[in-house]
Design an enzyme around this catalytic site. Structure first.
Site, PDB file in Angstrom:
ATOM      1  N   GLY A  49       0.792  -1.075   0.024  1.00  0.00           N
ATOM      2  CA  GLY A  49       0.017   0.055  -0.179  1.00  0.00           C
ATOM      3  C   GLY A  49       0.894   1.278  -0.048  1.00  0.00           C
TER       4      GLY A  49
ATOM      5  N   GLN B  87       2.804   4.571  -1.054  1.00  0.00           N
ATOM      6  CA  GLN B  87       2.902   5.019  -2.292  1.00  0.00           C
ATOM      7  C   GLN B  87       4.056   5.944  -2.682  1.00  0.00           C
ATOM      8  OE1 GLN B  87      -0.536   5.548  -3.871  1.00  0.00           O
ATOM      9  NE2 GLN B  87      -1.645   4.358  -2.318  1.00  0.00           N
TER      10      GLN B  87
ATOM     11  N   PRO C 269       5.538   8.849  -5.314  1.00  0.00           N
ATOM     12  CA  PRO C 269       5.093  10.077  -6.349  1.00  0.00           C
ATOM     13  C   PRO C 269       5.737   9.520  -7.480  1.00  0.00           C
ATOM     14  CG  PRO C 269       6.024  10.753  -4.371  1.00  0.00           C
ATOM     15  CD  PRO C 269       6.208   9.344  -4.193  1.00  0.00           C
ATOM     16  N   ALA C 270       5.006   9.625  -8.689  1.00  0.00           N
ATOM     17  CA  ALA C 270       5.404   9.316  -9.864  1.00  0.00           C
ATOM     18  C   ALA C 270       6.457   9.869 -10.467  1.00  0.00           C
ATOM     19  CB  ALA C 270       3.931   9.082 -10.873  1.00  0.00           C
TER      20      ALA C 270
ATOM     21  N   GLY D 163       9.813  11.909  -9.754  1.00  0.00           N
ATOM     22  CA  GLY D 163      10.953  11.787  -8.622  1.00  0.00           C
ATOM     23  C   GLY D 163      12.222  12.663  -9.378  1.00  0.00           C
ATOM     24  N   LEU D 164      12.987  13.344  -8.486  1.00  0.00           N
ATOM     25  CA  LEU D 164      14.265  13.993  -9.134  1.00  0.00           C
ATOM     26  C   LEU D 164      15.231  12.930  -9.177  1.00  0.00           C
ATOM     27  CD1 LEU D 164      15.613  16.658  -9.803  1.00  0.00           C
ATOM     28  CD2 LEU D 164      16.178  16.857  -7.310  1.00  0.00           C
ATOM     29  N   GLY D 165      15.831  12.949 -10.303  1.00  0.00           N
ATOM     30  CA  GLY D 165      17.202  12.139 -10.674  1.00  0.00           C
ATOM     31  C   GLY D 165      18.269  12.896 -10.141  1.00  0.00           C
TER      32      GLY D 165
ATOM     33  N   ASP E 219      15.897  10.217  -6.173  1.00  0.00           N
ATOM     34  CA  ASP E 219      16.448   9.116  -6.834  1.00  0.00           C
ATOM     35  C   ASP E 219      17.908   9.108  -6.876  1.00  0.00           C
ATOM     36  OD1 ASP E 219      15.909   6.239  -8.494  1.00  0.00           O
ATOM     37  OD2 ASP E 219      17.639   7.211  -9.273  1.00  0.00           O
TER      38      ASP E 219
ATOM     39  N   TYR F 117      26.710   7.601  -7.820  1.00  0.00           N
ATOM     40  CA  TYR F 117      26.706   9.047  -8.183  1.00  0.00           C
ATOM     41  C   TYR F 117      27.498   9.922  -7.522  1.00  0.00           C
ATOM     42  CZ  TYR F 117      22.179   7.356 -10.339  1.00  0.00           C
ATOM     43  OH  TYR F 117      21.255   6.481 -11.272  1.00  0.00           O
TER      44      TYR F 117
ATOM     45  N   LYS G 124      21.059   2.996  -4.681  1.00  0.00           N
ATOM     46  CA  LYS G 124      21.250   1.756  -5.477  1.00  0.00           C
ATOM     47  C   LYS G 124      22.451   1.233  -5.096  1.00  0.00           C
ATOM     48  CE  LYS G 124      18.968   3.958  -9.271  1.00  0.00           C
ATOM     49  NZ  LYS G 124      19.463   5.250  -9.254  1.00  0.00           N
TER      50      LYS G 124
ATOM     51  N   HIS H   5      21.983  -1.989  -8.933  1.00  0.00           N
ATOM     52  CA  HIS H   5      22.088  -0.949  -9.859  1.00  0.00           C
ATOM     53  C   HIS H   5      22.323  -1.624 -11.334  1.00  0.00           C
ATOM     54  CE1 HIS H   5      23.309   3.357 -10.422  1.00  0.00           C
ATOM     55  NE2 HIS H   5      22.778   2.928 -11.403  1.00  0.00           N
TER      56      HIS H   5
END
Ligand code: A2P
Length: 317
Positions: A9, A11, A13-14, A16-18, A43, A48, A77, A110
């Site tokens: 359940g 959620q 958000p569709a 996201g900030l890369g 993300d 990175y 990741k 990754h």
């Protein structure tokens, strides 16, 4: 904002900030601005090399009372050099310490590629481990232990094809919930998307704008352009929005998550506002009829004479 629902359940958000390619010295401001604009999904990844700066931005935003940890969805990741038994949990703990968090919402393997411990980017054959030497199934068992220990709420992978996903599904105690892959109108990944839907694996699109800020060594001279493609420009005109917003809304229409990267204040806002773009049937038809086919992140870094991996081990062809 649309969300993707996980099995329990939760959620996500569709949009996201890369944060891949968000440079040290810039990413702190980008995160603070993104939070102010309303981003709640971030993300990240150890490779990175900017998680400590991102963590400082989260901490300062929490302390300023701008947002609470529970309101955020934070993904990171596992890098390829920490697949061996005993290496996954310490790698996750390092990420948590850099991000100054007690838990992640989502932790992903990754790549389906393993390196020797301490080798970030192998230059020679002996920097790699084969999948016999570092079985992904064993890596997955440790990902499951990370859930058991409360270090991450959900687990999944990035850059997995159908056959590597099936291998994990065959042995998993906790089934994967996410596969993050490159996706855009030049690479819709329809077969992989169908497979993931059948197995209740959600998907996130990376490089949705074509990752133009990649290192020149990762680019080819004749790459096609998403942002200047005639159909994208036409659909943008029809919707009085930007080409970038078309490319982001494309994934929302497909019920997928998408993680455009920006460190620019205006484009951060523009990208989040893609949530308001709703395509007509004709525009959607035009987007799905694009015949150009291209993969920007081609994985060639993991293949070739210096590697035990072939591109056919990684992608569907
Ligand atoms: P910047 O960070 O200066 O905004 P991807 O998400 O596919 O990796 O693409 C990231 C690249 O796209 C970066 O160079 C980023 O630059 C740029 N970018 C981000 N948002 C937009 C947009 N709405 N329109 C055009 N370019 C964008």
């Amino acid at each position: 904002m649309k969300t993707l629902q996980f099995r329990n359940g939760d959620q996500m958000p569709a949009i996201g900030l890369g944060t891949w390619k968000s440079a040290p010295g810039e990413v702190y401001d980008a995160i603070r601005k993104a939070l102010k604009h309303g981003y709640r999904h971030f993300d990240c990844a150890a490779i990175y090399q900017n998680e400590a700066e991102i963590g400082q931005a989260f901490k300062d935003a929490f302390e300023a009372g701008e947002v609470e940890r529970a309101d955020l969805w934070i993904t990171s990741k596992l890098w390829n050099n920490a697949h061996l038994t005993g290496d996954v949990i310490p790698a996750l703990q390092k990420t948590l310490s850099d991000l100054q968090l007690e838990y992640l919402d989502l932790y992903l393997i990754h790549w389906p590629v393993a390196h020797q411990p301490n080798v970030m980017l192998p230059r020679e054959r002996n920097g790699f481990l084969t999948l016999e030497e570092a079985p992904i199934a064993d890596t997955w068992t440790q990902m499951e232990q990370a859930v058991d220990q409360g270090l991450t709420r959900h687990i999944g992978m990035s850059n997995f094809n159908i056959s590597s996903l099936q291998d994990i599904l065959n042995i998993a105690r906790i089934k994967p919930e996410m596969n993050q892959v490159e996706m855009h109108p030049f690479l819709p990944q329809n077969k992989l998307k169908d497979f993931c839907a059948k197995h209740q694996i959600l998907m996130t699109a990376y490089s949705p704008l074509g990752s133009l800020d990649r290192d020149a060594r990762m680019k080819k001279a004749d790459e096609p352009s998403l942002l200047n493609h005639e159909v994208i420009l036409e659909v943008a005109k029809n919707n009085r929005c930007t080409p970038g917003q078309v490319l982001i809304a494309y994934h929302l229409h497909r019920e997928l998550a998408v993680i455009p990267k920006s460190t620019n204040d205006q484009r951060l806002l523009e990208n989040l506002q893609s949530a308001d773009v709703v395509f007509s049937d004709a525009d959607w038809e035009a987007l799905t009829q694009i015949t150009e086919s291209y993969r920007f992140i081609d994985g060639s870094i993991w293949a070739g004479p210096q590697s035990p991996y072939a591109l056919t081990d990684i992608w569907e062809y």
